[in-house]
Write a protein that holds these residues in place. Structure first.
Motif, PDB file in Angstrom:
ATOM      1  N   MET A  77       0.831  -0.971  -0.261  1.00 31.34           N
ATOM      2  CA  MET A  77       0.503   0.635   0.079  1.00 31.34           C
ATOM      3  C   MET A  77       0.771   1.239  -0.227  1.00 31.34           C
ATOM      4  O   MET A  77       1.526   1.404   0.835  1.00 31.34           O
ATOM      5  N   ALA A  78       0.396   2.260  -0.548  1.00 31.70           N
ATOM      6  CA  ALA A  78       1.481   3.786  -0.690  1.00 31.70           C
ATOM      7  C   ALA A  78       1.593   3.808   0.677  1.00 31.70           C
ATOM      8  O   ALA A  78      -0.010   4.116   1.386  1.00 31.70           O
ATOM      9  N   SER A  79       2.297   4.576   1.023  1.00 33.54           N
ATOM     10  CA  SER A  79       2.902   5.105   2.202  1.00 33.54           C
ATOM     11  C   SER A  79       2.410   6.591   2.568  1.00 33.54           C
ATOM     12  O   SER A  79       2.731   7.510   2.841  1.00 33.54           O
ATOM     13  N   PHE A  80       2.130   6.978   0.712  1.00 32.26           N
ATOM     14  CA  PHE A  80       2.662   8.689   0.818  1.00 32.26           C
ATOM     15  C   PHE A  80       0.934   9.083   1.209  1.00 32.26           C
ATOM     16  O   PHE A  80       0.788  10.521   0.972  1.00 32.26           O
ATOM     17  N   ASN A  81      -0.064   8.547   1.052  1.00 32.00           N
ATOM     18  CA  ASN A  81      -1.352   8.877   2.049  1.00 32.00           C
ATOM     19  C   ASN A  81      -2.270   8.746   2.784  1.00 32.00           C
ATOM     20  O   ASN A  81      -2.581   7.309   2.884  1.00 32.00           O
ATOM     21  N   PRO A  82      -1.364   8.997   4.144  1.00 28.57           N
ATOM     22  CA  PRO A  82      -2.013   8.855   5.087  1.00 28.57           C
ATOM     23  C   PRO A  82      -3.755   8.295   5.454  1.00 28.57           C
ATOM     24  O   PRO A  82      -3.800   7.238   5.935  1.00 28.57           O
ATOM     25  N   THR A  83      -4.139   8.950   4.672  1.00 29.26           N
ATOM     26  CA  THR A  83      -5.510   8.786   4.931  1.00 29.26           C
ATOM     27  C   THR A  83      -6.576   7.710   4.453  1.00 29.26           C
ATOM     28  O   THR A  83      -6.926   6.895   4.809  1.00 29.26           O
ATOM     29  N   LEU A  84      -6.169   7.436   2.970  1.00 29.91           N
ATOM     30  CA  LEU A  84      -6.440   6.051   2.580  1.00 29.91           C
ATOM     31  C   LEU A  84      -5.409   4.708   3.267  1.00 29.91           C
ATOM     32  O   LEU A  84      -6.094   3.948   4.023  1.00 29.91           O
ATOM     33  N   ARG A  85      -4.035   5.234   3.802  1.00 30.60           N
ATOM     34  CA  ARG A  85      -4.014   4.016   5.120  1.00 30.60           C
ATOM     35  C   ARG A  85      -4.683   3.710   6.127  1.00 30.60           C
ATOM     36  O   ARG A  85      -5.177   1.985   6.732  1.00 30.60           O
ATOM     37  N   HIS A  86      -5.288   4.703   6.725  1.00 29.95           N
ATOM     38  CA  HIS A  86      -6.195   4.957   7.775  1.00 29.95           C
ATOM     39  C   HIS A  86      -7.056   3.782   7.478  1.00 29.95           C
ATOM     40  O   HIS A  86      -7.833   3.508   8.099  1.00 29.95           O
ATOM     41  N   GLN A  87      -7.536   4.272   5.933  1.00 33.52           N
ATOM     42  CA  GLN A  87      -8.717   3.313   5.771  1.00 33.52           C
ATOM     43  C   GLN A  87      -9.089   2.006   5.478  1.00 33.52           C
ATOM     44  O   GLN A  87      -9.590   1.431   6.092  1.00 33.52           O
ATOM     45  N   VAL A  88      -7.784   2.048   5.314  1.00 28.14           N
ATOM     46  CA  VAL A  88      -7.515   0.082   5.073  1.00 28.14           C
ATOM     47  C   VAL A  88      -7.280  -0.491   6.514  1.00 28.14           C
ATOM     48  O   VAL A  88      -8.220  -1.081   6.599  1.00 28.14           O
ATOM     49  N   ILE A  89      -6.714   0.274   7.443  1.00 27.73           N
ATOM     50  CA  ILE A  89      -6.271  -0.493   8.296  1.00 27.73           C
ATOM     51  C   ILE A  89      -8.177   0.036   9.464  1.00 27.73           C
ATOM     52  O   ILE A  89      -8.186  -1.499  10.371  1.00 27.73           O
ATOM     53  N   ALA A  90      -8.863   0.700   9.599  1.00 28.48           N
ATOM     54  CA  ALA A  90      -9.524   0.859   9.944  1.00 28.48           C
ATOM     55  C   ALA A  90     -11.002  -0.888   9.341  1.00 28.48           C
ATOM     56  O   ALA A  90     -11.563  -1.093  10.654  1.00 28.48           O
ATOM     57  N   VAL A  91     -10.881  -0.862   7.811  1.00 25.54           N
ATOM     58  CA  VAL A  91     -11.951  -1.508   7.333  1.00 25.54           C
ATOM     59  C   VAL A  91     -11.014  -3.291   7.942  1.00 25.54           C
ATOM     60  O   VAL A  91     -12.406  -3.527   7.889  1.00 25.54           O
ATOM     61  N   TYR A  92     -10.559  -3.350   7.871  1.00 24.26           N
ATOM     62  CA  TYR A  92      -9.476  -4.461   8.231  1.00 24.26           C
ATOM     63  C   TYR A  92      -9.608  -4.664   9.851  1.00 24.26           C
ATOM     64  O   TYR A  92     -10.170  -6.141  10.116  1.00 24.26           O
ATOM     65  N   LYS A  93      -9.900  -3.597  10.805  1.00 21.39           N
ATOM     66  CA  LYS A  93     -10.295  -3.730  12.015  1.00 21.39           C
ATOM     67  C   LYS A  93     -11.981  -4.474  12.150  1.00 21.39           C
ATOM     68  O   LYS A  93     -12.122  -5.355  12.832  1.00 21.39           O
ATOM     69  N   GLU A  94     -11.983  -3.513  11.298  1.00 24.23           N
ATOM     70  CA  GLU A  94     -14.215  -3.850  11.616  1.00 24.23           C
ATOM     71  C   GLU A  94     -13.890  -5.530  11.043  1.00 24.23           C
ATOM     72  O   GLU A  94     -15.422  -6.033  11.408  1.00 24.23           O
ATOM     73  N   LEU A  95     -13.436  -5.676   9.431  1.00 22.97           N
ATOM     74  CA  LEU A  95     -13.841  -7.402   9.778  1.00 22.97           C
ATOM     75  C   LEU A  95     -12.743  -8.442  10.201  1.00 22.97           C
ATOM     76  O   LEU A  95     -13.324  -9.364  10.098  1.00 22.97           O
ATOM     77  N   LEU A  96     -11.830  -7.618  10.886  1.00 20.87           N
ATOM     78  CA  LEU A  96     -11.511  -8.233  11.772  1.00 20.87           C
ATOM     79  C   LEU A  96     -12.528  -8.395  13.060  1.00 20.87           C
ATOM     80  O   LEU A  96     -12.420 -10.186  13.566  1.00 20.87           O
ATOM     81  N   PHE A  97     -12.768  -7.792  13.675  1.00 16.12           N
ATOM     82  CA  PHE A  97     -14.066  -8.644  14.384  1.00 16.12           C
ATOM     83  C   PHE A  97     -15.425  -8.784  14.130  1.00 16.12           C
ATOM     84  O   PHE A  97     -16.315  -9.285  15.195  1.00 16.12           O
ATOM     85  N   LEU A  98     -16.093  -8.748  13.491  1.00 11.45           N
ATOM     86  CA  LEU A  98     -16.803  -9.237  12.705  1.00 11.45           C
ATOM     87  C   LEU A  98     -16.226 -10.449  12.698  1.00 11.45           C
ATOM     88  O   LEU A  98     -17.972 -12.182  12.492  1.00 11.45           O
ATOM     89  N   GLY A  99     -14.973 -10.956  12.670  1.00  9.67           N
ATOM     90  CA  GLY A  99     -15.222 -12.532  12.504  1.00  9.67           C
ATOM     91  C   GLY A  99     -14.669 -13.350  13.426  1.00  9.67           C
ATOM     92  O   GLY A  99     -14.732 -15.109  13.726  1.00  9.67           O
ATOM     93  N   ARG A 100     -15.349 -13.217  14.551  1.00 11.42           N
ATOM     94  CA  ARG A 100     -15.346 -13.720  15.727  1.00 11.42           C
ATOM     95  C   ARG A 100     -16.701 -14.674  16.050  1.00 11.42           C
ATOM     96  O   ARG A 100     -16.475 -15.778  16.923  1.00 11.42           O
ATOM     97  N   GLU A 101     -17.536 -14.316  15.403  1.00 13.65           N
ATOM     98  CA  GLU A 101     -18.606 -15.279  15.208  1.00 13.65           C
ATOM     99  C   GLU A 101     -18.594 -15.941  13.697  1.00 13.65           C
ATOM    100  O   GLU A 101     -19.511 -16.744  13.594  1.00 13.65           O
ATOM    101  N   TYR A 102     -17.337 -16.124  12.962  1.00 12.43           N
ATOM    102  CA  TYR A 102     -17.735 -17.003  12.068  1.00 12.43           C
ATOM    103  C   TYR A 102     -17.447 -18.318  12.516  1.00 12.43           C
ATOM    104  O   TYR A 102     -17.309 -19.175  13.429  1.00 12.43           O
ATOM    105  N   PRO A 103     -18.630 -19.310  11.624  1.00 10.49           N
ATOM    106  CA  PRO A 103     -18.573 -19.989  11.802  1.00 10.49           C
ATOM    107  C   PRO A 103     -17.580 -21.482  11.656  1.00 10.49           C
ATOM    108  O   PRO A 103     -18.206 -22.318  12.244  1.00 10.49           O
TER     109      PRO A 103
END
Length: 86
Positions: A1-27
């Motif tokens: 991922m491009a390190s020269f755009n911190p807003t995109l980096r923040h968005q990617v990390i945020a959506v990764y964390k949200e998806l990771l949180f949803l995985g707690r109840e994965y069958p």
């Protein structure tokens, strides 16, 4: 991922964390979900084009909405079965 755009980096990390949180109840289990999620994000780590990164973020948010919909449907069905017995 491009390190020269911190807003995109923040968005990617945020959506990764949200998806990771949803995985707690994965069958199939949290470990299975986490390894698959990590592989999916790692496969896109070399993308540097901002348009492609934004497209990937939108795709991840779509997947997040689909997982949430499945969880809500599962809970709705459980509640409906409980109250149909009454």
């Amino acid at each position: 991922m491009a390190s020269f755009n911190p807003t995109l980096r923040h968005q990617v990390i945020a959506v990764y964390k949200e998806l990771l949180f949803l995985g707690r109840e994965y069958p199939l289990g949290y470990e299975y979900y986490r390894t698959r999620l990590r592989k999916a994000f790692a496969s896109q780590k070399d993308v540097t084009d901002e348009a492609q990164i934004k497209k990937g973020i939108e795709r991840a948010q779509f997947v997040k909405k689909e997982i949430e919909a499945l969880y809500y449907l599962k809970r709705y069905r459980a509640l409906r079965q409980r109250y149909d017995k009454i």
